[in-house]
Write a protein that holds these residues in place. Structure first.
Motif, PDB file in Angstrom:
ATOM      1  N   ALA A 166       0.827  -1.205   0.000  1.00  0.00           N
ATOM      2  CA  ALA A 166       0.000   0.000   0.000  1.00  0.00           C
ATOM      3  C   ALA A 166       0.864   1.258   0.000  1.00  0.00           C
ATOM      4  O   ALA A 166       0.541   2.248  -0.677  1.00  0.00           O
ATOM      5  N   ALA A 167       1.979   1.227   0.737  1.00  0.00           N
ATOM      6  CA  ALA A 167       2.883   2.376   0.765  1.00  0.00           C
ATOM      7  C   ALA A 167       3.549   2.574  -0.587  1.00  0.00           C
ATOM      8  O   ALA A 167       3.704   3.710  -1.060  1.00  0.00           O
ATOM      9  N   VAL A 168       3.951   1.479  -1.223  1.00  0.00           N
ATOM     10  CA  VAL A 168       4.528   1.560  -2.570  1.00  0.00           C
ATOM     11  C   VAL A 168       3.520   2.166  -3.537  1.00  0.00           C
ATOM     12  O   VAL A 168       3.852   3.055  -4.344  1.00  0.00           O
ATOM     13  N   ALA A 169       2.295   1.722  -3.461  1.00  0.00           N
ATOM     14  CA  ALA A 169       1.243   2.220  -4.354  1.00  0.00           C
ATOM     15  C   ALA A 169       1.020   3.716  -4.156  1.00  0.00           C
ATOM     16  O   ALA A 169       0.789   4.457  -5.127  1.00  0.00           O
ATOM     17  N   ARG A 170       1.076   4.177  -2.910  1.00  0.00           N
ATOM     18  CA  ARG A 170       0.906   5.610  -2.635  1.00  0.00           C
ATOM     19  C   ARG A 170       1.995   6.436  -3.324  1.00  0.00           C
ATOM     20  O   ARG A 170       1.714   7.471  -3.929  1.00  0.00           O
ATOM     21  N   VAL A 171       3.242   5.979  -3.201  1.00  0.00           N
ATOM     22  CA  VAL A 171       4.345   6.712  -3.827  1.00  0.00           C
ATOM     23  C   VAL A 171       4.189   6.735  -5.339  1.00  0.00           C
ATOM     24  O   VAL A 171       4.314   7.789  -5.980  1.00  0.00           O
ATOM     25  N   LYS A 172       3.899   5.580  -5.923  1.00  0.00           N
ATOM     26  CA  LYS A 172       3.770   5.507  -7.374  1.00  0.00           C
ATOM     27  C   LYS A 172       2.649   6.410  -7.891  1.00  0.00           C
ATOM     28  O   LYS A 172       2.774   7.026  -8.963  1.00  0.00           O
ATOM     29  N   ALA A 173       1.564   6.492  -7.135  1.00  0.00           N
ATOM     30  CA  ALA A 173       0.434   7.312  -7.571  1.00  0.00           C
ATOM     31  C   ALA A 173       0.753   8.802  -7.504  1.00  0.00           C
ATOM     32  O   ALA A 173       0.242   9.591  -8.309  1.00  0.00           O
ATOM     33  N   ALA A 174       1.606   9.189  -6.559  1.00  0.00           N
ATOM     34  CA  ALA A 174       1.887  10.611  -6.357  1.00  0.00           C
ATOM     35  C   ALA A 174       3.135  11.104  -7.078  1.00  0.00           C
ATOM     36  O   ALA A 174       3.295  12.313  -7.283  1.00  0.00           O
ATOM     37  N   TYR A 175       4.011  10.201  -7.469  1.00  0.00           N
ATOM     38  CA  TYR A 175       5.304  10.590  -8.056  1.00  0.00           C
ATOM     39  C   TYR A 175       5.178  10.905  -9.534  1.00  0.00           C
ATOM     40  O   TYR A 175       4.562  10.154 -10.295  1.00  0.00           O
ATOM     41  N   ASP A 176       5.804  11.989  -9.939  1.00  0.00           N
ATOM     42  CA  ASP A 176       5.868  12.394 -11.344  1.00  0.00           C
ATOM     43  C   ASP A 176       7.223  11.979 -11.905  1.00  0.00           C
ATOM     44  O   ASP A 176       8.264  12.482 -11.443  1.00  0.00           O
ATOM     45  N   PRO A 177       7.265  11.074 -12.885  1.00  0.00           N
ATOM     46  CA  PRO A 177       8.542  10.590 -13.427  1.00  0.00           C
ATOM     47  C   PRO A 177       9.425  11.690 -14.003  1.00  0.00           C
ATOM     48  O   PRO A 177      10.620  11.466 -14.228  1.00  0.00           O
ATOM     49  N   LYS A 178       8.871  12.867 -14.238  1.00  0.00           N
ATOM     50  CA  LYS A 178       9.696  13.976 -14.734  1.00  0.00           C
ATOM     51  C   LYS A 178      10.599  14.526 -13.635  1.00  0.00           C
ATOM     52  O   LYS A 178      11.591  15.207 -13.920  1.00  0.00           O
ATOM     53  N   ASP A 179      10.257  14.240 -12.386  1.00  0.00           N
ATOM     54  CA  ASP A 179      11.082  14.695 -11.264  1.00  0.00           C
ATOM     55  C   ASP A 179      12.223  13.709 -11.034  1.00  0.00           C
ATOM     56  O   ASP A 179      12.004  12.502 -10.899  1.00  0.00           O
ATOM     57  N   THR A 180      13.437  14.238 -10.972  1.00  0.00           N
ATOM     58  CA  THR A 180      14.595  13.379 -10.761  1.00  0.00           C
ATOM     59  C   THR A 180      14.861  13.194  -9.274  1.00  0.00           C
ATOM     60  O   THR A 180      14.547  14.074  -8.452  1.00  0.00           O
ATOM     61  N   VAL A 181      15.458  12.071  -8.931  1.00  0.00           N
ATOM     62  CA  VAL A 181      15.648  11.696  -7.529  1.00  0.00           C
ATOM     63  C   VAL A 181      17.110  11.329  -7.276  1.00  0.00           C
ATOM     64  O   VAL A 181      17.750  10.661  -8.098  1.00  0.00           O
ATOM     65  N   MET A 182      17.628  11.765  -6.135  1.00  0.00           N
ATOM     66  CA  MET A 182      18.984  11.446  -5.707  1.00  0.00           C
ATOM     67  C   MET A 182      18.928  10.737  -4.366  1.00  0.00           C
ATOM     68  O   MET A 182      18.215  11.173  -3.450  1.00  0.00           O
ATOM     69  N   GLY A 183      19.653   9.639  -4.231  1.00  0.00           N
ATOM     70  CA  GLY A 183      19.778   8.946  -2.950  1.00  0.00           C
ATOM     71  C   GLY A 183      21.144   9.234  -2.351  1.00  0.00           C
ATOM     72  O   GLY A 183      22.160   9.143  -3.050  1.00  0.00           O
ATOM     73  N   VAL A 184      21.180   9.616  -1.074  1.00  0.00           N
ATOM     74  CA  VAL A 184      22.456   9.872  -0.413  1.00  0.00           C
ATOM     75  C   VAL A 184      22.493   9.191   0.943  1.00  0.00           C
ATOM     76  O   VAL A 184      21.458   8.965   1.583  1.00  0.00           O
ATOM     77  N   ILE A 185      23.715   8.871   1.380  1.00  0.00           N
ATOM     78  CA  ILE A 185      23.965   8.313   2.706  1.00  0.00           C
ATOM     79  C   ILE A 185      24.939   9.240   3.411  1.00  0.00           C
ATOM     80  O   ILE A 185      26.000   9.561   2.866  1.00  0.00           O
TER      81      ILE A 185
END
Length: 324
Positions: free
Chosen positions: A178-197
């Motif tokens: 359900a959490a995955v589905a929420r993100v997928k529904a709200a995320y716009d693929p035109k927005d780029t994402v960066m992961g950092v540690i």
């Protein structure tokens, strides 16, 4: 893959008696007693006798699940557990120490039936089989080449079978989906994402796909990477590339795991991830910073990479996306 076979002789006799009398076959109450459960882990099929009276756990991904289910541990890698785990307050649990200097021999005294092994202790599988030859060493780490989300759900599903918590395991998997589905529904693929540690006062790169903890989310959520580099690793501190290179990629969203929050938050030199990012001159003008699109994983993530941790973070990410 999963199946249960009842072995109670009294139950079998009762059923035979009912058949002989021509009565309607109904299961007697003691069918819930001694039984076996057969499950499959990373190394094959195992048949485990229940009920379990001595359980050992060394896999960080499983501690929260086992604790939430009320599973009593006789021994475990307590030194690796986050302070938030109730197990750290249970003095009856024999501490096997950390993976760097483990006290493996300590399991001999607790005579385990099951050792839930994995993550940092994976290398000690053969040692456990020698020290506790009558125990089942169960390993459910996410397997290379398999979808990470499916592997998280497989882990809790198998544990649910072992401990008779099938309904609870199903709910954990459902909450994650359900959490995955929420993100997928709200995320716009035109927005780029960066992961950092963040680790040791540094902001390091978590590569899409391969990066520690955050990397798999790019595939699960179909996120558009802001930056991809060759020869990226799975290093627990992330890859050391310049913050300027991260900034140059101009991410719309930054996802953060604060490694040190889980292992050295009490140290004098600890710098929280939010402070590192807020004080970074290189990152102050990127879209993610300017628009407040920075989402942090729970503080104990590095020592608690459970399905619950991912679900909590995904819901936080979804909250941030939905608020835009």
């Amino acid at each position: 893959m999963l199946k249960k076979r009842l072995l109670t002789l009294g139950a079998a006799a009762a059923l035979l008696a009912l058949t002989a009398c021509g009565a309607e076959a109904t299961a007697p109450a003691d069918l819930a007693g001694a039984a076996t459960v057969t499950v499959e882990d990373n190394n094959g099929e195992h048949t485990i006798a229940t009920p379990l009276t001595s359980v050992v756990a060394t896999d960080n991904r499983t501690f929260e699940t086992l604790s939430d289910w009320g599973v009593k541990l006789t021994a475990g890698a307590v030194a690796l557990m986050p302070d938030s785990s109730p197990y750290t307050q249970d003095k009856s649990i024999v501490d096997l120490g950390s993976h760097r200097e483990p006290n493996l021999e300590a399991i001999v005294a607790v005579e385990p039936q099951v050792i839930i092994n994995g993550q940092r202790f994976t290398q000690y599988h053969d040692d456990f089989t020698k020290l506790a030859p009558n125990a089942t060493v169960l390993e459910l780490d996410p397997r290379d080449g398999e979808p990470f989300d499916a592997e998280l759900k497989r882990q809790v599903t198998v544990l649910g079978e072992v401990f008779g918590k099938q309904a609870e395991a199903k709910k954990l998997a459902g909450d994650f989906d359900a959490a995955v589905a929420r993100v997928k529904a709200a995320y716009d693929p035109k927005d780029t994402v960066m992961g950092v540690i963040t680790s040791g006062g540094n902001i390091n790169y978590a590569a899409p796909g391969s990066g520690r903890t955050l990397g798999p989310l790019f595939d699960i959520l179909a996120l558009t990477p802001a930056l991809e580099v060759e020869d990226a690793s799975t290093d627990h501190q992330g890859d050391d590339i310049s913050v300027e290179a991260i900034a140059k990629s101009k991410p719309n969203w930054i996802l953060v795991m604060d490694r040190d929050a889980a292992v050295s938050a009490d140290d004098a030199g600890y710098s929280p991830a939010n402070e590192l990012l807020e004080k970074s001159e290189a990152l102050k003008n990127v879209p993610a910073t300017q628009e407040g699109n920075i989402v942090y994983m729970p503080a104990d993530t590095y020592t608690n990479e459970s399905i619950q941790t991912y679900t909590e973070f995904l819901n936080s990410f979804a909250d941030a996306l939905e608020a835009k």
